[in-house]
Design an enzyme around this catalytic site. Structure first.
Site, PDB file in Angstrom:
ATOM      1  N   SER A  12       0.810  -1.215   0.000  1.00 15.72           N
ATOM      2  CA  SER A  12       0.000   0.000   0.000  1.00 15.72           C
ATOM      3  C   SER A  12       0.846   1.268   0.000  1.00 15.72           C
ATOM      4  O   SER A  12       0.363   2.334  -0.397  1.00 15.72           O
ATOM      5  CB  SER A  12      -0.941   0.009   1.217  1.00 15.72           C
ATOM      6  OG  SER A  12      -1.844  -1.073   1.163  1.00 15.72           O
TER       7      SER A  12
ATOM      8  N   HIS B  56       1.580   3.815   4.732  1.00 18.08           N
ATOM      9  CA  HIS B  56       0.714   4.743   4.010  1.00 18.08           C
ATOM     10  C   HIS B  56       1.283   6.164   4.056  1.00 18.08           C
ATOM     11  O   HIS B  56       1.358   6.845   3.025  1.00 18.08           O
ATOM     12  CB  HIS B  56      -0.690   4.725   4.608  1.00 18.08           C
ATOM     13  CG  HIS B  56      -1.398   3.428   4.411  1.00 18.08           C
ATOM     14  ND1 HIS B  56      -2.724   3.247   4.755  1.00 18.08           N
ATOM     15  CD2 HIS B  56      -0.986   2.235   3.915  1.00 18.08           C
ATOM     16  CE1 HIS B  56      -3.094   2.014   4.461  1.00 18.08           C
ATOM     17  NE2 HIS B  56      -2.047   1.377   3.973  1.00 18.08           N
TER      18      HIS B  56
END
Length: 294
Positions: free
Chosen positions: A199, A245
């Protein structure tokens, strides 16, 4: 008021290069009369010609770069603007299938600082010299919903971004974002916490897309809403490595800004130099954390 309206019409009538629609120009090809920017101008005996007319004529000894259209960031326009995106999706899916077939493979791909934890003697992890985990974790997923969300995001966001940046710049952005996300996870997460860093690269693409939309003066509300929703999920849903992230997002914003705002002169140097600087910071964070754990 009439004067303001006339000024607005004049602003809209400023011609743009037929090969680079984002560039205004006042120069036209002397043969076909199409507007051309400085990158597309080929000196002729009288005025300038466009690369298409030069190729169709006798030629003037123009530089090869003049005959290749360029993206907004200076990359070469390709016939398949999503090729790298397709390859990245293929790699992610191939790794996911491999992990499904051989579940023990996951232990060698995910990101972990040290394992096993104390009082046992660590035998594996980034701190034990397995730096490759910063790379392999970028392409590793365990849950179907995880890979589905990331691959849909990669297709929707990555494809247009690749078309705007060009293949080399897009791939560089993807990799440095993923590595930055992994490095921040390694630095801040518990040493024995295993995580998957795929991610981080996706969030880097989110950040770069926001910069690109701002550069093109497009509506920012959709990408801002997407970021806000994902940030809410990141910090409210347990089990998500928020460090990946945030690290990927920050790296993507920095690299994306360099990609789309670098001046034409020394553009490639600024773009790839910024990415190299992000990589240096990533290595420095990894070295600091390794020193803390060993």
């Amino acid at each position: 008021m009439d004067q303001a309206a006339n000024s607005a019409r004049d602003a809209r009538s400023v011609p743009v290069c037929y090969r680079h629609p984002d560039r205004e120009t006042g120069v036209h090809c002397t043969r076909c009369d199409r507007p051309i920017c400085p990158d597309c101008m080929v000196s002729a005996s009288v005025g300038f010609q466009c690369p298409d007319c030069v190729r169709g004529g006798s030629g003037t000894g123009h530089p090869p770069a003049a005959s290749q259209p360029r993206t907004l960031a200076g990359g070469t326009v390709s016939t398949d603007p999503r090729l790298v995106t397709k390859i990245l999706i293929g790699i992610n899916i191939a790794v996911f299938i491999a992990v499904r077939v051989q579940s023990s493979l996951l232990d060698h791909l995910l990101l972990v600082g040290t394992w096993p934890p104390k009082p046992f003697t660590p035998t594996m992890g980034v701190a034990e010299g397995e730096w490759y985990r910063l790379v392999t974790s970028m392409f590793t997923h365990e849950a179907i919903w995880h890979i589905a969300f990331n691959m849909l995001s990669l297709w929707w966001i990555g494809g247009p971004l690749e078309a705007a940046l060009g293949r080399a710049r897009y791939l560089t952005l993807y990799l440095v974002s993923g590595l930055a996300g992994g490095a921040l996870t390694y630095l801040l997460a518990a040493p024995s916490q295993a995580s998957l860093g795929a991610s981080g690269a996706i969030w880097g693409l989110f950040g770069a897309t926001a910069i690109l939309l701002r550069r093109l003066d497009y509506d920012m509300r959709p990408i801002i809403a997407l970021l806000v929703i994902n940030l809410i999920f990141t910090f409210s849903w347990s089990g998500i490595a928020w460090q990946a992230h945030i690290g990927g997002l920050v790296a993507g914003v920095a690299a994306g800004y360099a990609m789309v705002h670098a001046p034409r002169k020394n553009r490639a140097l600024i773009q790839f130099g910024t990415c190299a600087l992000i990589l240096v910071v990533t290595v420095a964070l990894t070295l600091v954390r390794t020193a803390q754990l060993t």
